[in-house]
Design an enzyme around this catalytic site. Structure first.
Site, short mmCIF file in Angstrom:
data_model
loop_
_atom_site.label_atom_id
_atom_site.label_comp_id
_atom_site.label_asym_id
_atom_site.label_seq_id
_atom_site.Cartn_x
_atom_site.Cartn_y
_atom_site.Cartn_z
N HIS A 1 0.83 -1.20 0.00
CA HIS A 1 0.00 0.00 0.00
C HIS A 1 0.86 1.25 0.00
CE1 HIS A 1 -3.84 -1.88 0.28
NE2 HIS A 1 -3.65 -2.42 1.47
N CYS B 1 0.19 2.59 -4.79
CA CYS B 1 -0.53 3.80 -5.13
C CYS B 1 0.32 5.04 -4.85
CB CYS B 1 -1.83 3.89 -4.32
SG CYS B 1 -3.03 2.61 -4.70
#
Length: 297
Positions: free
Chosen positions: A116, A172
């Site tokens: 993440h 991301c």
């Protein structure tokens, strides 16, 4: 975060260690070293299913094509039996220090992260959009995230003359995660504060899964197994083609994304109201012609 998973593949992974040996060599140095970090967040609601596959694929590429000794590839995943190899914040930071520590001319290093990524407000006036980019260790909800400023200080600034680092982020908001001063084509990314974000003589190159404002995906569209949407085509293309330039590689990845969207677009639209949509981004501590320089990890 890394993005919406295009499948719900809950297949288990082997607990066999990818590190050899467990006691990382310190007395001697290899010219080629790597840290491969895959965070699954396996005890968290927003866990990821393809990160260990990503690490295995990257490890195989570095050993089989680029000659990285397995003794000098440090792997951090939640599948590792040694607690020193779990991708906690402390273990990631100590591994990065190991990676670039005492770097010498001729060294080539890789840091690969899949997991993440988030953004948070920038309070140092070094981001044009007012947001710092971060990566999320396995214990980030307790120990905090690792911010782009710290990654730059640890990985980029210490690089000496004739030393090269490739940092690859399948996460991301990863486009400018190392705060490098030049972004593809080359846009000036120097911080408004005027802080120096380059090296002391070496070269740092980042391949990010997407721009700072985008989310990255994991998908089964490539092989039926869960993989990061950057990692699988990146590894596959570098194995297939001998010495592509950076420009060629990014063009080929774009073609791969287009092909996947064309073949599976209706399914993706039906499931998630969107296609696999992200724009991999190249950034560097120095300007160069991406269609003239060939990739050598």
């Amino acid at each position: 975060m890394q993005g919406i998973s295009i499948s719900r593949d809950y297949s288990s992974t082997s607990a066999e260690s990818l590190n050899f040996p467990v006691e990382f060599p310190l007395g001697r140095r290899s010219k080629k070293r790597a840290v491969l970090c895959g965070v699954s967040y396996k005890n968290w609601k927003y866990n990821l299913k393809g990160t260990v596959n990503d690490v295995k694929n990257m490890r195989d590429l570095l050993m089989s094509k680029y000659g990285y000794p397995k003794e000098y590839i440090r792997v951090l995943t939640e599948e590792e039996p040694d607690p020193r190899c779990i991708p906690t914040k402390a273990n990631i930071l100590s591994s990065l220090i190991w990676l670039v520590g005492d770097n010498k001319p001729g060294d080539s290093m890789v840091f690969f992260y899949t997991g993440h990524g988030l953004q948070q407000p920038d309070f140092e006036n070094d981001e044009h959009d007012g947001l710092d980019e971060t990566i999320c260790p396995s214990d980030f909800w307790k120990e905090g995230m690792i911010v782009d400023n710290d990654l730059n200080s640890i990985l980029v600034y210490p690089l000496k003359n004739d030393v090269k680092l490739h940092a690859i982020f399948d996460s991301c908001h990863s486009g400018t995660i190392l705060d490098l001063p030049h972004v593809k084509r080359w846009i000036d990314n120097k911080p408004p504060s005027g802080d120096y974000k380059g090296t002391v003589g070496g070269l740092a190159i980042t391949i990010g899964a997407c721009t700072d404002g985008e989310k990255a995906s994991d998908a089964t569209a490539f092989t039926g197994k869960m993989n990061g949407a950057l990692t699988y085509p990146l590894v596959d293309l570098l194995k297939k083609f001998s010495g592509p330039t950076y420009g060629d590689l990014f063009d080929l990845m774009e073609d791969t994304f287009d092909k996947v969207n064309y073949q599976g677009g209706n399914i993706l639209k039906k499931m998630f109201s969107s296609k696999l949509s992200q724009t991999p981004l190249l950034s560097s501590s120095e300007e160069f012609d991406p269609y003239k320089i060939h990739i050598e990890l």
